[in-house]
Design an enzyme around this catalytic site. Structure first.
Site, PDB file in Angstrom:
ATOM      1  N   LYS A 167      -9.356   2.014   2.673  1.00  0.00           N
ATOM      2  CA  LYS A 167     -10.085   3.188   3.181  1.00  0.00           C
ATOM      3  C   LYS A 167      -9.114   4.273   3.634  1.00  0.00           C
ATOM      4  O   LYS A 167      -9.398   5.460   3.557  1.00  0.00           O
ATOM      5  CB  LYS A 167     -11.077   2.802   4.279  1.00  0.00           C
ATOM      6  CG  LYS A 167     -10.459   2.263   5.577  1.00  0.00           C
ATOM      7  CD  LYS A 167     -10.112   3.350   6.559  1.00  0.00           C
ATOM      8  CE  LYS A 167      -9.463   2.780   7.797  1.00  0.00           C
ATOM      9  NZ  LYS A 167      -8.975   3.851   8.724  1.00  0.00           N
ATOM     10  N   THR A 224     -13.375   7.406   8.542  1.00  0.00           N
ATOM     11  CA  THR A 224     -12.024   7.944   8.362  1.00  0.00           C
ATOM     12  C   THR A 224     -11.998   9.149   7.441  1.00  0.00           C
ATOM     13  O   THR A 224     -11.133  10.011   7.543  1.00  0.00           O
ATOM     14  CB  THR A 224     -11.097   6.827   7.843  1.00  0.00           C
ATOM     15  OG1 THR A 224     -11.370   5.625   8.580  1.00  0.00           O
ATOM     16  CG2 THR A 224      -9.633   7.168   8.044  1.00  0.00           C
TER      17      THR A 224
HETATM   18  O1  LIG Z   1      -6.140   7.453  12.515  1.00  0.00           O
HETATM   19  P1  LIG Z   1      -6.374   6.581  11.304  1.00  0.00           P
HETATM   20  O2  LIG Z   1      -6.620   7.361  10.040  1.00  0.00           O
HETATM   21  O3  LIG Z   1      -5.302   5.523  11.180  1.00  0.00           O
HETATM   22  O4  LIG Z   1      -7.765   5.798  11.552  1.00  0.00           O
HETATM   23  C1  LIG Z   1      -7.881   5.002  12.707  1.00  0.00           C
HETATM   24  C2  LIG Z   1      -8.815   3.849  12.404  1.00  0.00           C
HETATM   25  O5  LIG Z   1      -8.331   3.069  11.327  1.00  0.00           O
HETATM   26  C3  LIG Z   1     -10.229   4.303  12.133  1.00  0.00           C
HETATM   27  O6  LIG Z   1     -11.063   3.164  11.887  1.00  0.00           O
END
Ligand SMILES: O=P(O)(O)OC[C@H](O)CO
Ligand SMILES: NC(=O)c1ccc[n+]([C@@H]2O[C@H](COP(=O)([O-])OP(=O)(O)OC[C@H]3O[C@@H](n4cnc5c(N)ncnc54)[C@H](O)[C@@H]3O)[C@@H](O)[C@H]2O)c1
Length: 302
Positions: A167, A224
Site C-alpha cells: 500500500k 494512505t
Molecule cells: O506515513 P506513512 O505513509 O508511512 O503511513 C503511516 C501508516 O502506515 C498509515 O497506516
C-alpha cells in the site's frame, strides 16, 4: 501510549541522551510531538531492560529490522515479537515475520498492521488494525486491544504484511498523481488498479484474498492514498510536483517498490505501477513519461 491503558509499557530508544530528554520532558518531540507519555510508560536505553517483557512490539523502519533482530537474537529468544513495520527487506526479500522467523526461530512472530497514523492512535482516536499470527492469537489480541484500538485477528500474516508493504508503494503513486495535478479521478483509477496489483502479487505468494480486502490491505491503501498525514503520499506529491522532500523522513514505499519490482519479475507477476514507482523514485523516468507509459498499455479486460 495507547497500550499504557492496559498496563506498564517500556519504551526503548538507542540514544541515551534522547532517553534522558524523554524521561524529563515525558514527550518524544522528534517523532510524536504534542503527545505526553503516560506515567506507566518507562523509557530506557538499556536493551536488557526492554527485553524483560514477554511481548515486544518492533516499530523501527523495515530496512533496519533485520540488523536489530540479528544483534539481539539471544535476548529475543522465546519472546512474542509483534512487528509493526511495513515493508519488504531489500537484502532478503522477506517481510517482517519472515525476518523474525529467520533470526529468532523460537520466538513467536506476529504482525500488527492496518490503517493507522501514530498521531491518531496517540490522541486516542478510534483505530482498527489487523493482528496476524500463524497460529491463533486470541489472547494476544485481547492483550493489545484498548478502548480506542480495536484489533481484528487473522491467521494470514503473509497477506497482512504484504498489504501493509504494498500500500505504501501505491500511496507514492497516488501522491505523484495529485502532485502532478492529474486529478482525483486519476487517483481513484490508480488506487483501484493498484489494489488489483497488490492482490495479484499477494495471492501468487500464497496470501488470502479476504486479508487483502481487509484492514491491512484495502483499509490501509485508502487511508494512505488519501491523506496528507501519510509520508509516502507526501513524498509522491513532492515527486509529482518536482519539489524536494526531507531525506530524513521515513518513506517505506521507496525501498519496498524496489524490492517488489525484483520479486514480481522473478515470479512473473505484472506490477506496472510498482515498477513505475521504483523508476520514478530513482529518477530514471519523468512523471509525464511514467503517466504516458501506464496510459498507453494495451487495452485488456478488468
Ligand atoms: O506515513 P506513512 O505513509 O508511512 O503511513 C503511516 C501508516 O502506515 C498509515 O497506516
Ligand atoms: N508513523 C506511523 O504513523 C506508522 C503507522 C503504522 C506503521 N508504521 C510503521 O512503523 C515503522 C517505523 O516507522 P515510524 O513511523 O516509527 O518512523 P519514524 O521515522 O517516526 O521513527 C523510526 C524510529 O525507529 C528508530 N530506529 C531507526 N533505526 C533503528 C534501529 N536500527 N534499531 C532500533 N530503532 C531504530 C528511530 O530512532 C526512530 O525512533 C515503519 O515500518 C512504518 O511503516 C508507522
Amino acid at each position: 501510549v495507547t497500550l499504557a491503558q492496559n498496563g506498564p509499557v517500556t519504551l526503548w530508544a538507542r540514544d541515551a541522551a534522547h532517553v534522558a530528554e524523554m524521561q524529563s520532558s515525558r514527550r518524544n518531540d522528534r517523532r510524536l510531538p504534542m503527545t505526553v507519555l503516560p506515567e506507566n510508560v518507562s523509557v530506557t536505553a538499556e536493551i536488557e531492560a526492554a527485553t524483560q517483557a514477554p511481548v515486544l512490539l518492533l516499530a523501527m523502519p523495515m530496512q533496519q529490522m533485520g540488523g536489530f533482530l540479528t544483534a539481539h537474537a539471544a535476548r529475543l529468544a522465546g519472546k512474542t515479537l509483534v512487528a509493526c513495520s511495513k515493508g519488504i527487506d531489500l537484502t532478503t526479500g522477506r517481510g517482517p515475520t519472515e525476518l523474525i522467523a529467520a533470526a529468532c526461530p523460537d520466538a513467536r512472530a506476529a504482525i500488527l498492521t492496518g490503517p493507522s497514523f501514530a498521531a491518531d492512535i496517540a490522541r486516542g482516536l478510534p483505530t482498527a488494525l489487523t493482528l496476524a499470527c500463524a497460529e491463533d492469537c486470541e489472547a494476544l489480541q485481547t492483550q493489545l486491544s484498548t478502548p480506542t484500538l480495536r484489533l481484528y485477528r487473522s491467521t494470514d500474516p503473509l497477506g497482512a504484511e504484504l498489504g501493509g508493504a504494498l500500500k505504501n508503494v501505491i500511496a507514492i503513486a497516488a501522491g505523484v498523481v495529485i502532485g502532478a495535478g492529474l486529478g482525483d479521478s486519476a487517483r481513484a483509477a490508480l488506487m483501484t488498479r493498484g489494489f488489483a496489483e497488490m492482490s495479484r502479487l499477494a495471492l501468487r505468494l500464497g496470501a488470502r484474498a479476504e486479508t487483502l480486502a481487509g484492514l491491512s490491505g484495502f483499509g490501509d491503501l485508502v487511508l494512505t492514498c488519501t491523506s496528507a498525514q501519510s509520508r509516502n503520499f507526501r513524498f509522491g506529491q513532492a515527486l509529482g510536483a518536482g519539489e524536494d522532500f526531507d531525506p530524513t523522513t521515513t518513506v517505506e514505499g521507496v525501498a519496498t517498490a524496489k524490492a517488489v519490482s525484483v520479486l514480481a519479475q522473478r515470479r512473473g507477476v505484472e506490477m506496472p505501477i510498482a515498477t513505475m514507482v521504483a523508476a520514478l523514485s530513482e529518477h530514471r523516468i519523468t512523471v509525464s513519461d511514467a503517466a504516458q507509459a501506464l496510459l498507453s498499455r494495451p487495452l485488456k479486460e478488468e
